[in-house]
Write an enzyme that holds these catalytic residues in place. Structure first.
Site, PDB file in Angstrom:
ATOM      1  N   SER B 210       4.410  -5.369  -2.662  1.00 12.68           N
ATOM      2  CA  SER B 210       3.738  -4.756  -3.817  1.00 12.68           C
ATOM      3  C   SER B 210       4.197  -3.311  -3.949  1.00 12.68           C
ATOM      4  O   SER B 210       4.769  -2.728  -3.037  1.00 12.68           O
ATOM      5  CB  SER B 210       2.233  -4.813  -3.617  1.00 12.68           C
ATOM      6  N   THR B 219       6.015  -0.894  -0.036  1.00 14.02           N
ATOM      7  CA  THR B 219       7.365  -1.253   0.404  1.00 14.02           C
ATOM      8  C   THR B 219       8.302  -1.383  -0.799  1.00 14.02           C
ATOM      9  O   THR B 219       9.458  -0.972  -0.740  1.00 14.02           O
ATOM     10  CB  THR B 219       7.316  -2.544   1.236  1.00 14.02           C
ATOM     11  N   ASP B 272     -13.667  -4.269  -1.593  1.00 18.11           N
ATOM     12  CA  ASP B 272     -12.855  -5.310  -0.983  1.00 18.11           C
ATOM     13  C   ASP B 272     -13.651  -5.900   0.169  1.00 18.11           C
ATOM     14  O   ASP B 272     -14.275  -5.178   0.925  1.00 18.11           O
ATOM     15  CB  ASP B 272     -11.522  -4.742  -0.480  1.00 18.11           C
TER      16      ASP B 272
END
Lengths: 517, 517
Positions: B210, B219, B272
């Site tokens: 992503s 990355t 999350d």
């Protein structure tokens, strides 16, 4: 992002421009992809941004454009609600930065993870809601975090925070009565009969109502057929000073403004819980300065409450919250198995109301009876009235024409209606498909059909009922008539009604329709 | 609203127009307030509408305008994402109507009220998500309804539905390895070293990554300094056929597209949960065709996981879900107390990576060691390799230059980078405010500072660290250097770093930094 003292100096400013975009209640701003000031690459379309001029800050949703006619590289376009709320002139210099989510959202995240809210957290949330700092998504997060469970402390804190977040009306009279129905029943325009009766008696009843959200008419939509309802707080005070009562739209009065925001998102998610309903209603009534409140809970298979047990649970919750805030709440379950009155839609309902007030021969008896019953409860809040004398007094005021006269006073005080008020000339009758007795009427389906026909936007669109539960009908006999202004909408409503009329006709005679279930 | 066969005929149609508005991932349409076709009074700004041409339907958020230059009365303007997804030419005739909420939202309401999801309900939700039928508010409702509790059946159904909703890659090799880090640690660009080592050995490792969401580099952002990463599925297949491995951005590969939508809303709500993290990662890896997966869980006071107990719970969940879907999942907790490598930001991190691959003297030892350790785990999935020989084999491939050669092959196969790749020339050093030993480094603060300096948008912005935990420093000695392209951003980052450097310097020597907590 971090704050630093020289930030406003180091970042070029943008000029405010008004862009002609109606974005509902959501603040929206538009910037150019070529804006040197913003480095729009670090912003994403539909992300939240913070607009700042000196100490004034507004949060908004961002759109990005390459279209220079919409906004230039040194401009920021504000949609209508954003422009109104930011309240800075065109050309003002502002800075824009990515918005941090409102701090009170931390508490919402905690609630999602199973914590309960502290009162101070609820205060902060309601404050942020009231100042339009929550996006719809964040409002949804708050609503849903509270939907699965809410402690009584949380509920009370929410009611208090909401009630004190906007206008708080005060009245000279020690007794200020009000009524509220949780809705769902077509017709059922009792407030427009109850208010004149109660005001004619001499009690103060400053009634604010909503417009229809998902129904074919709200009380404000129906009253608007007869008088102006779009009044300010000051105008409302004048009307009440002159008439003891009023029937106005609550939209400009700013009572419990957080509630309006919560309602808009609840509606979009089709989500409502007992706690949130009670918080919504009681906070509005506290802000309105009511001391005595009658709540009407219609019960029936297609009403919001399906049975007496549900109504009882909701009643207890209303009483608990009302007692805490020192507002005398009385809750009654009523017959919600079918529409009240014969008309559905603003003009048709207004006709029913005026027929009852004028004691016309053809006036709907169910609307008259229910209104008298509700008025009787409210009148008994008058210490001067003997216990049990409320109903007789209500009937006296109605039968004598005192209520009609009061209604005319209220109409005159609020000012003349300016909207179209003729009944839709385009019509289509829906007929019984069988011989027998009407056993059920689907309130949800009739609401849908009346909306499809154009109500409440087309004031004269809607449905006139010819029969109610218990009536015997023959195959081919008309059950109701759909009215519309627009042929396409009439056709759509007629097609839907042909498919599903909302009437069930059975072989045997049902229970009498006059008693509550 | 009801459907009737003659609806499209009875309602005038509108001509599609493309309006230059970037609205992120949200479909937005604009209509004129004067549009005769629409009766815009029955629509409200920011309400949801349904756009239809023959069988093709798209849901969108509505804006209303009086500005005829934006859209005329017989037009409907589609924002960029809506235009792309509707995929009908400019001038096409469409009808528009108020959108009913997606049907699968009924299940979400049930879940909010305490029910659990059936697998078919989760399928329907993921399908609606994938087809952009949920507004952000509705996505939030789904996420939050599942945040407080999720049964294992629900979790498995969610992973399955997400994994099968988009592209599903198949590879000729029986063993397809992958690695994933849950993120949070600055630097830590191990994938760019692990992939060349593992591919040089001969295993298939088709790595999609992503871009940064809240961090200063993902990355994909860092790899983009060296090669093109914005590739299609077909191009990715060619690279893997040629090199055994790749390092591409997942954005165009459409793996688990519902996940991209959920992530965007989770980020906005800063929400999350373990279940949602596991569903996100495993669904992406299943769709990518991975058979063996190594998960890196950094643990530290400012990492996503604060302690070993949290890491253990998450590990069990990964293993449970992996086992169910027949993917071999190995989960390791790693030292997440400080950044890995010396650079933070795409160009600086790419420099660290290439220094390790080239076995340069100044290459960061921690990045090298962690990459070798991860590569060792992956290499042992090769049945040909003796148990325990993974680390030695990884080191052999790195030390011999085979990994560097493989990296050059991958870069050549993906194509040259087109982005700016010089290190930011504007710099500012941040100095120790005391004598002593560095005892803590705040990963969150360094991430914030690097983003403030411009990363990841400015590829060469970021931070170069001169010291790590355990180093002895003197008052006034530089701790790290901030790099930027933009003076204002450098000033902001410097001001924030002066206020809070993120380094804690203590009197006594801390535990060795080399071991995992």
């Amino acid at each position: 992002m971090v704050e630093s003292p020289n930030r406003d100096n180091s970042r070029p400013s943008l000029n405010v421009r008004r862009v002609n975009l109606d974005t509902g209640r959501e603040n929206v701003v538009v910037i150019s992809r070529h804006s040197s000031a913003l480095r729009p690459e670090i912003f994403r379309g539909f992300s939240r941004v913070e607009l700042r001029r000196d100490a004034k800050v507004v949060l908004a949703t961002l759109l990005i454009t390459d279209d220079d006619t919409l906004v230039g590289p040194d401009e920021i376009g504000l949609s209508e609600p954003a422009f109104r709320r930011f309240a800075e002139p065109v050309g003002s210099l502002v800075t824009v930065s990515p918005a941090a989510p409102p701090e009170s959202l931390d508490a919402v995240r905690g609630k999602i993870q199973g914590r309960t809210f502290e009162p101070a957290e609820i205060d902060a949330i309601v404050k942020d809601l009231t100042h339009y700092r929550y996006s719809d998504m964040e409002v949804a997060a708050f609503l849903i975090s509270s939907a699965s469970f809410m402690t009584s402390h949380e509920l009370l804190a929410l009611v208090h925070a909401m009630a004190t977040a906007g206008t708080q009306l005060k009245w000279p009279s020690p007794i200020v009565v009000d009524k509220h129905c949780i809705g769902g029943i077509p017709g059922n325009r009792t407030s427009m009969i109850v208010v004149p009766i109660v005001a004619a008696h001499g009690l103060t009843i400053p009634k604010t109502s909503s417009r229809a959200i998902t129904s074919p008419a709200g009380t404000a939509d129906t009253m608007e057929v007869l008088a102006r309802v779009d009044v300010s707080v000051d105008e409302m005070r004048e009307v009440v000073a002159a008439c003891r009562g009023c029937l106005v739209w609550g939209g400009h009065v700013n009572l419990s403004p957080a509630d309006d925001i919560l309602i808009s998102v609840k509606r979009q998610l089709c989500l409502d819980t007992s706690e949130q309903m009670v918080a919504s209603i009681i906070s509005k009534k506290l802000a309105a300065g009511s001391t005595h409140l009658l709540i009407d809970l219609p019960v029936g298979p297609t009403a919001k409450l399906a049975n007496a047990a549900e109504a009882m649970r909701l009643r207890k919750l209303f009483e608990f919250v009302g007692d805490h805030f020192g507002i005398a709440v009385e809750v009654i379950a009523t017959d919600g198995r079918q529409p009240i009155g014969n008309g559905i839609g603003p003009v048709l309902e207004a006709g029913d109301v005026m027929a009852v007030l004028a004691n016309e021969a053809g006036a709907p008896a169910d609307l008259r009876e229910k209104s008298l019953r509700l008025a009787a409860h409210l009148l008994e809040y008058d210490p001067q009235l003997r216990g049990g004398a409320g109903y007789a007094r209500a009937r006296e005021l109605l039968d004598s024409g005192a209520a009609l006269k009061k209604m005319q006073e209220i109409i005159d005080a609020q000012g003349p209606s300016t909207c179209r008020n003729d009944i839709g000339k385009l019509t289509c009758d829906i007929h019984a498909a069988d011989d027998g007795v009407i056993t059920e009427i689907d309130c949800l389906q009739l609401n849908r059909l009346a909306r499809t026909a154009g109500a409440p936007i087309d004031k004269g669109a809607g449905i006139r009922l010819f029969h109610k539960i218990g009536d015997r009908v023959e195959n081919g006999q008309p059950l109701y008539r759909i009215h519309a202004y627009d042929q396409a909408e009439l056709d759509m409503a007629a097609a839907a009604a042909t498919c599903k009329s909302g009437y069930i006709i059975g072989a045997r005679h049902p229970q009498s329709a006059g008693t509550a279930p």
